[in-house]
Design an enzyme around this catalytic site. Structure first.
Site, mmCIF file in Angstrom:
data_model
loop_
_atom_site.group_PDB
_atom_site.id
_atom_site.type_symbol
_atom_site.label_atom_id
_atom_site.label_comp_id
_atom_site.label_asym_id
_atom_site.label_seq_id
_atom_site.Cartn_x
_atom_site.Cartn_y
_atom_site.Cartn_z
ATOM 1 N N THR A 147 0.840 -1.195 0.000
ATOM 2 C CA THR A 147 0.000 0.000 0.000
ATOM 3 C C THR A 147 0.875 1.245 0.000
ATOM 4 O O THR A 147 1.995 1.244 0.492
ATOM 5 C CB THR A 147 -0.949 0.022 1.208
ATOM 6 O OG1 THR A 147 -0.195 0.083 2.428
ATOM 7 C CG2 THR A 147 -1.841 -1.217 1.228
ATOM 8 N N GLY A 148 0.336 2.311 -0.576
ATOM 9 C CA GLY A 148 1.085 3.557 -0.637
ATOM 10 C C GLY A 148 2.416 3.396 -1.347
ATOM 11 O O GLY A 148 3.442 3.868 -0.858
ATOM 12 N N SER A 149 2.388 2.751 -2.514
ATOM 13 C CA SER A 149 3.644 2.373 -3.161
ATOM 14 C C SER A 149 3.914 3.072 -4.483
ATOM 15 O O SER A 149 4.687 2.595 -5.299
ATOM 16 C CB SER A 149 3.677 0.855 -3.368
ATOM 17 O OG SER A 149 2.492 0.385 -3.991
ATOM 18 N N THR A 150 3.283 4.218 -4.695
ATOM 19 C CA THR A 150 3.564 4.957 -5.933
ATOM 20 C C THR A 150 4.870 5.735 -5.844
ATOM 21 O O THR A 150 5.396 6.180 -6.864
ATOM 22 C CB THR A 150 2.423 5.938 -6.266
ATOM 23 O OG1 THR A 150 2.252 6.863 -5.182
ATOM 24 C CG2 THR A 150 1.114 5.191 -6.516
ATOM 25 N N GLY B 185 8.434 6.798 -2.840
ATOM 26 C CA GLY B 185 9.059 6.692 -1.529
ATOM 27 C C GLY B 185 9.417 5.280 -1.109
ATOM 28 O O GLY B 185 9.773 4.426 -1.920
ATOM 29 N N ILE B 186 9.329 5.023 0.193
ATOM 30 C CA ILE B 186 9.677 3.718 0.751
ATOM 31 C C ILE B 186 8.813 2.626 0.129
ATOM 32 O O ILE B 186 9.302 1.546 -0.209
ATOM 33 C CB ILE B 186 9.511 3.726 2.288
ATOM 34 C CG1 ILE B 186 10.579 4.613 2.934
ATOM 35 C CG2 ILE B 186 9.616 2.304 2.849
ATOM 36 C CD1 ILE B 186 10.409 4.800 4.428
ATOM 37 N N GLY B 187 7.525 2.900 -0.041
ATOM 38 C CA GLY B 187 6.630 1.893 -0.602
ATOM 39 C C GLY B 187 7.041 1.467 -1.997
ATOM 40 O O GLY B 187 7.013 0.276 -2.326
ATOM 41 N N TYR C 58 1.473 11.544 15.134
ATOM 42 C CA TYR C 58 2.139 10.580 14.261
ATOM 43 C C TYR C 58 2.768 9.458 15.087
ATOM 44 O O TYR C 58 2.579 8.273 14.800
ATOM 45 C CB TYR C 58 3.210 11.288 13.436
ATOM 46 C CG TYR C 58 4.107 10.364 12.640
ATOM 47 C CD1 TYR C 58 3.654 9.780 11.461
ATOM 48 C CD2 TYR C 58 5.407 10.089 13.058
ATOM 49 C CE1 TYR C 58 4.479 8.941 10.722
ATOM 50 C CE2 TYR C 58 6.240 9.252 12.325
ATOM 51 C CZ TYR C 58 5.770 8.678 11.161
ATOM 52 O OH TYR C 58 6.592 7.851 10.433
#
Length: 262
Positions: free
Chosen positions: A13-16, A18-20, A152
């Site tokens: 998830t959230g892999s478009t 950065g770290i993902g 956070y």
């Protein structure tokens, strides 16, 4: 050691970006069939094209995993996975007295409930097949709550608790649930944050990054930001067959910031 994830399907998830995205690239490079996820179709398509160019087996599903409806739509499009990486997350430096209820709820929905909902959807299938990997991308901020973004830090602590609780449900199986705790990492979002700091303080980006580590993470042993690839390397190992004895763990990839021997 050669990690081979051929025949395994991985959702990050959230892999478009950065770290993902680095995790998706690492898993694909190890043979997994990888599903890229993000909120916008254009960004998902661009991220897929980027990995396809390297010969990876990859496809994309656009869905907002911060909502129950978005998670439901994602699961409908992808009913089963072997590897689930709960990476989607947001951060924002903000003083405690300026954080309204709406921000607390938004951070909890994105950083915690996305992983809760998707784990609930996919873990039962892993248990039935007697193999699976769930990885939560937490943070050293879950152990060292940052005064500049307490909301956070709280969500990252909650991830650790969820992951450990889920690991208890895997006893006697070949399913594992672990957390990975990055420290300051030079992803695109963090790079923008550091550039803003540099402009505000009349510094170069390198000076701003070094000053941030010295001022806000002085216990760091590496005294720098990690790269996204360094975090991805840990995740790829945890997702592998070779990591079969690692379960219920909070694995630190934070450069030694947390000053403890355990």
């Amino acid at each position: 050691m050669k990690i081979d994830l051929s025949g395994k399907t991985a959702l990050v998830t959230g892999s478009t970006a950065g770290i993902g995205h680095a995790i998706a690239k690492g898993l694909a490079g190890s043979g997994a069939s990888v599903v890229i996820n993000g909120r916008g179709q254009d960004k998902v398509d661009a991220a897929v094209r980027k990995l396809e160019g390297s010969g990876a087996k990859v496809r994309g599903i656009a869905a907002d995993v911060s909502t129950a409806a978005g998670c439901k739509a994602l699961v409908a499009a992808l009913p089963d996975v072997d590897i689930l990486v709960n990476n989607a997350g947001i951060f924002e430096p903000k003083g405690f007295f300026e954080i309204p209820d709406e921000d607390w709820i938004r951070f909890f929905e994105v950083n915690v409930m996305s992983g809760v909902r998707l784990s609930r959807a996919y873990m039962q299938g892993m248990l039935k097949r007697n193999w699976g990997r769930i990885v939560f991308i937490s943070s050293e901020s879950g152990l060292n709550i940052p005064a500049e973004m307490i909301h956070y830090g709280v969500t990252k602590t909650a991830q650790l608790a969820v992951a450990r609780g889920l690991a208890q449900l895997t006893q006697g199986t070949a399913v594992t649930v672990n957390s990975v705790l990055p420290g300051p990492t030079m992803s695109e979002g963090v790079e923008t944050f550091v550039k803003d700091l540099a402009r505000q303080n009349g510094q170069s980006v390198d000076e701003a990054a070094a000053n941030f580590v010295r001022q806000h993470r002085p216990s760091s042993l590496i005294q720098r930001f990690a790269s996204v690839e360094e975090i991805a390397n840990m995740v790829v190992f945890v997702a592998s067959k070779e990591a079969s004895a690692t379960n219920g763990a909070a694995l630190r990839a934070e450069g030694g910031i947390v000053n403890t021997i355990a």
